[in-house]
Scaffold this motif. Sequence first.
Motif, PDB file in Angstrom:
ATOM      1  N   UNK A 135      -7.621 -37.204  -3.287  1.00  0.00           N
ATOM      2  CA  UNK A 135      -8.000 -37.404  -4.680  1.00  0.00           C
ATOM      3  C   UNK A 135      -8.370 -38.864  -4.926  1.00  0.00           C
ATOM      4  N   UNK A 136      -9.553 -39.061  -5.502  1.00  0.00           N
ATOM      5  CA  UNK A 136     -10.033 -40.392  -5.869  1.00  0.00           C
ATOM      6  C   UNK A 136     -10.062 -40.518  -7.388  1.00  0.00           C
ATOM      7  N   UNK A 137      -9.493 -41.600  -7.919  1.00  0.00           N
ATOM      8  CA  UNK A 137      -9.752 -41.982  -9.291  1.00  0.00           C
ATOM      9  C   UNK A 137     -10.991 -42.851  -9.315  1.00  0.00           C
ATOM     10  N   UNK A 138     -11.976 -42.487 -10.134  1.00  0.00           N
ATOM     11  CA  UNK A 138     -13.275 -43.157 -10.108  1.00  0.00           C
ATOM     12  C   UNK A 138     -13.472 -44.160 -11.230  1.00  0.00           C
TER      13      UNK A 138
ATOM     14  N   UNK B 261     -10.047 -42.751 -16.349  1.00  0.00           N
ATOM     15  CA  UNK B 261     -11.323 -42.600 -15.675  1.00  0.00           C
ATOM     16  C   UNK B 261     -11.532 -41.180 -15.197  1.00  0.00           C
ATOM     17  N   UNK B 262     -12.587 -40.997 -14.421  1.00  0.00           N
ATOM     18  CA  UNK B 262     -12.948 -39.713 -13.848  1.00  0.00           C
ATOM     19  C   UNK B 262     -12.292 -39.571 -12.472  1.00  0.00           C
ATOM     20  N   UNK B 263     -12.490 -38.425 -11.852  1.00  0.00           N
ATOM     21  CA  UNK B 263     -11.850 -38.151 -10.569  1.00  0.00           C
ATOM     22  C   UNK B 263     -12.787 -37.363  -9.666  1.00  0.00           C
ATOM     23  N   UNK B 264     -12.439 -37.366  -8.382  1.00  0.00           N
ATOM     24  CA  UNK B 264     -13.159 -36.586  -7.382  1.00  0.00           C
ATOM     25  C   UNK B 264     -12.158 -36.170  -6.309  1.00  0.00           C
TER      26      UNK B 264
END
Length: 552
Positions: free
Chosen positions: A516-519, A471-474
């Motif tokens: 850090x978030x995995x989205x 997935x994406x990250x933020x």
Amino acid sequence: MTSRELVVAVLAALSLAACAGETEPRPPSPEQLAPSAGVSGVLFWDVTQVAGLDLVRTPVDDYLTVPDRFTGGVCVLDADGRGAPDLFFALREGAGARSTLYVADQPFAYQDQTERRGLGHVGEGSGCLAFDADGDGDDDLLVTRLGGISLFEHRGDRFVDVSGRIPFTAHPGDLFTSAAAGDLDGDGDLDLVVGGYVRYAPELIEPGTSCAPSVCTAQPHPFPAISSRLFLRDGDTFRDVTAERAPELAMAWRTTVVAIRDLDGDGRPDIYAAHDLQDWNQALIQDADGTFHDRAVQLGLAHDRNDNGLDAMGFSSGDIDGDGRLDHVLTGFTNDATAVFMCQPDGTCPDQADQVGTTALEQTFRWGAALADFDLDGWLDLAEATGHVFSQPELDAFDQGPQAQPTNFMRGDGAGHLIAHIPVPEDGLATRRLMRGIAVADLDDDGRPDLVLAPSSGRPALLRNVMAPRGHWLRVVLPPGAVGAVVRATLPGGRVLMRQRTAGEGYLGSFDSRLLFGLGDALSADLEITWPDGHLTTRAQVPADAEVTLAP
């Protein structure tokens, strides 16, 4: 290409560059640091040597003393003001190694700058804590050690010993372990909790004490336990208020874990203190008058799922099941599964190791614990540093397994379970090591959390995350003083992810302060930040695969 062949090739390339007249070697390229796409099943690539982490620790006392067996914290910090994560290893001095500061020139290109930056004489280190001790916006460093605690203030390009700001005198044999920072009195600055373990003084061993097949100097039980300490920052100093504010913390325990979290959900920070060779752990809940009292039994945080005490080692917090509440993991001795305290709507946090699945790796000896979304699928995974506390001759006498062990890794499945991963031989997780501390940091800013392991014996390990993202990250950056802030990321489908800024985690160390978030599949998220003083900040539709800096 095998990892050995890769190291040889990189070193040869660096040697050729130096011969061509370059004053400094070029850092390894991403291609040199990561396995080819043809190596299947590799999650982490061991880049320790090519990245310049060259220390090798040989225990000074041949692993026959308590301080040698419990040393090995690691902290992520910004030591040079460049923003790239640097690394400090807290180690008891031994042949070929000591506490060491590695500064990153570029991702995975580290230099030993211990002496240059004023950290050449930190003492017999056991653990560390990176936090903003003086409120000036940069990372300072606390070192826990044999004989006391030391505080180093970051001034310009150096760290200056200001231990006198913690007016506290310890016995030379007092061994201090973990430390945590947080605003415990609500005045806007960071306070300290420091864990005390034992008074290591061989002359105190009672005649006739049995420690077979080990020697008594290597076992904690022949030595008296010491108390932990609560220090509130008061101007330029940290005042010891343990007896008046947290009298149960002042009792003599063999404390290996201290952490500052809101354990009962009332908005006030509390103290978790977990112990070795004790019948229960403590959840010191803060009352309205600012005093702390143990309510671990009521909250379910005192014992494991079998109502037994835990020989606690490492600690990490995160929302494992996605219900918006912090859960907690606590590592321990071989054949005692990592406890997983899953917090419920009624405020209790029972150990659900059986249901979550950490029993799958209970045969290992676990130290540092790290909950993070390593594959960016939106669910937390668990990594654990391993290596038995007993020496190999002792283990042979007990007819137990090898002292050195592979690094544990468990993937979150989205249903509140952690599934054990068995690494392929080429994976950096598969190497058997003697590790203690663990730290999580995105060392190359690619959105994937990397792992750092600190040794009790041998080399540290820098494991680059090379798994294919799911997935994406933020990444969210908060001011250094915002310890305790909670960030919630709401995804387009309505799911809410939660992270908390902490100082003190793993085993005797601290992690990357950036959250850090995995989205998963989401391309953006709405952010809500609850700051330590309770007020809220929101930011709508923050795009994925980027870093955002937020201030109160």
